[in-house]
Design a protein around this motif. Sequence first.
Motif, PDB file in Angstrom:
ATOM      1  N   LEU A   7      14.939  66.397 -13.223  1.00 30.44           N
ATOM      2  CA  LEU A   7      13.588  66.034 -13.644  1.00 30.44           C
ATOM      3  C   LEU A   7      13.293  64.601 -13.248  1.00 30.44           C
ATOM      4  O   LEU A   7      14.154  63.729 -13.337  1.00 30.44           O
ATOM      5  CB  LEU A   7      13.438  66.179 -15.159  1.00 30.44           C
ATOM      6  N   ASP A   8      12.054  64.344 -12.827  1.00 34.24           N
ATOM      7  CA  ASP A   8      11.694  63.004 -12.369  1.00 34.24           C
ATOM      8  C   ASP A   8      11.502  62.017 -13.511  1.00 34.24           C
ATOM      9  O   ASP A   8      12.001  60.898 -13.455  1.00 34.24           O
ATOM     10  CB  ASP A   8      10.411  63.062 -11.514  1.00 34.24           C
ATOM     11  N   ASP A   9      10.791  62.418 -14.552  1.00 35.82           N
ATOM     12  CA  ASP A   9      10.515  61.471 -15.626  1.00 35.82           C
ATOM     13  C   ASP A   9      10.332  62.187 -16.959  1.00 35.82           C
ATOM     14  O   ASP A   9       9.238  62.214 -17.522  1.00 35.82           O
ATOM     15  CB  ASP A   9       9.267  60.640 -15.310  1.00 35.82           C
ATOM     16  N   PRO A  10      11.416  62.764 -17.490  1.00 36.25           N
ATOM     17  CA  PRO A  10      11.280  63.479 -18.753  1.00 36.25           C
ATOM     18  C   PRO A  10      11.297  62.563 -19.969  1.00 36.25           C
ATOM     19  O   PRO A  10      10.976  62.986 -21.070  1.00 36.25           O
ATOM     20  CB  PRO A  10      12.507  64.384 -18.758  1.00 36.25           C
ATOM     21  N   GLU A  11      11.637  61.289 -19.781  1.00 38.32           N
ATOM     22  CA  GLU A  11      11.828  60.420 -20.938  1.00 38.32           C
ATOM     23  C   GLU A  11      10.560  60.263 -21.759  1.00 38.32           C
ATOM     24  O   GLU A  11      10.613  60.100 -22.983  1.00 38.32           O
ATOM     25  CB  GLU A  11      12.329  59.050 -20.474  1.00 38.32           C
ATOM     26  N   TRP A  32      20.161  58.808 -22.975  1.00 34.58           N
ATOM     27  CA  TRP A  32      20.309  59.007 -21.538  1.00 34.58           C
ATOM     28  C   TRP A  32      21.530  58.214 -21.077  1.00 34.58           C
ATOM     29  O   TRP A  32      21.585  57.003 -21.227  1.00 34.58           O
ATOM     30  CB  TRP A  32      19.067  58.533 -20.787  1.00 34.58           C
ATOM     31  N   ARG A  40      16.684  57.110  -6.391  1.00 37.15           N
ATOM     32  CA  ARG A  40      17.414  58.373  -6.280  1.00 37.15           C
ATOM     33  C   ARG A  40      18.846  58.167  -5.780  1.00 37.15           C
ATOM     34  O   ARG A  40      19.419  59.009  -5.096  1.00 37.15           O
ATOM     35  CB  ARG A  40      16.686  59.379  -5.386  1.00 37.15           C
ATOM     36  N   LYS A  46      18.080  62.855 -14.847  1.00 33.48           N
ATOM     37  CA  LYS A  46      16.898  62.047 -14.549  1.00 33.48           C
ATOM     38  C   LYS A  46      17.259  61.031 -13.468  1.00 33.48           C
ATOM     39  O   LYS A  46      18.018  60.090 -13.705  1.00 33.48           O
ATOM     40  CB  LYS A  46      16.427  61.321 -15.806  1.00 33.48           C
ATOM     41  N   TYR A  68      21.652  58.719 -11.441  1.00 30.90           N
ATOM     42  CA  TYR A  68      20.893  59.500 -12.429  1.00 30.90           C
ATOM     43  C   TYR A  68      21.526  59.311 -13.802  1.00 30.90           C
ATOM     44  O   TYR A  68      22.663  58.840 -13.946  1.00 30.90           O
ATOM     45  CB  TYR A  68      20.876  60.992 -12.060  1.00 30.90           C
ATOM     46  N   ASP A 107      17.109  57.820 -10.898  1.00 34.68           N
ATOM     47  CA  ASP A 107      16.494  56.500 -10.929  1.00 34.68           C
ATOM     48  C   ASP A 107      15.447  56.417  -9.820  1.00 34.68           C
ATOM     49  O   ASP A 107      15.258  57.356  -9.041  1.00 34.68           O
ATOM     50  CB  ASP A 107      17.549  55.400 -10.799  1.00 34.68           C
TER      51      ASP A 107
END
Length: 310
Positions: A170-174, A189, A24, A19, A27, A21
């Motif tokens: 992935l950009d925002d899987p959280e 994470w 970029r 993921k 991560y 930040d």
Amino acid sequence: DFWIMASVLRAASTILVAKPDASRTSYQLLMVKRAAKARFFPGAHVFPGGMVEKADADPRWANLLGNFQSQPIQSEDGESSPFDEKAHRIAAIRELFEEANILLSHKEFAYSRDNIDQWRNLVNDSTRFYDMFRSLRLTPALDALYPWAHWITPKVEKHRYNTLFYMTILDDPEAIAKADDVETTQFDWFSPKECLHQFSEGKISLAPPTWFILNELSSFPTPDQLVREGNLRKFGTPTVPCILPKILKEEIQVEKGRQFMMAVAMPGDAANGGDPQHRNRIVATSDEKDPGFHTTRYFWEREDVIASKL
């Protein structure tokens, strides 16, 4: 003696989810904690993954994937795995959904709570995973997975796996990640260095392959570097060597206050096909007063010099 009995080598897939930040420039990686009753490294922090099932090689996947180019996968001793790489990729996506609630697809999935819980429970039966994609008119994003590593469990182990490791960004899987409370009990994470620090402090436990890969990832600090490296890697080539370690039990000198547990001889080590003077092994030690798995530490012994702890 079960250490001598021949064990079945089962195909498996593992997926590293990075993921980025906002800038970029760094991560974090998704780590799931195995349940205490898990058969393989109970209680350890691992990357999501599991066994490849026959349903992952169902010919019906061609209806959704077309002529996706795949290749046979080496098993060991020159033999091929019963599953090609396409099945391994489908298994990686399926296991990520089962364990972490993240679905890799080429169309946005309607993440209503009812839909997620219903399908997540249903796909515990691997034959239903294709049904889910067909019903929701989705396509599994096989091309979002970058080949990263290939490990085979040492021959002395009772449960053995031929595991392909993939990387995905992935950009925002959280917002949708959620432990399944069956195989996994929590997720975290971590940056690679943070995860290694947590391990060195005894706060989490790691299996040797996870520790090895995390050390390697420390050399790729940004998401863009991961992508560039992932594009260069291909299974069955020197860019992704097949790693079949050998477990050693002999005593070696370790630091005061710790006791030797085992060494994992990597390919090229004197005990694993290398020159008699060459050392390339991960050495595991534990606290003398408390030799439990959660106190285990690793360090790398290379050539004839023991490296400092990584």
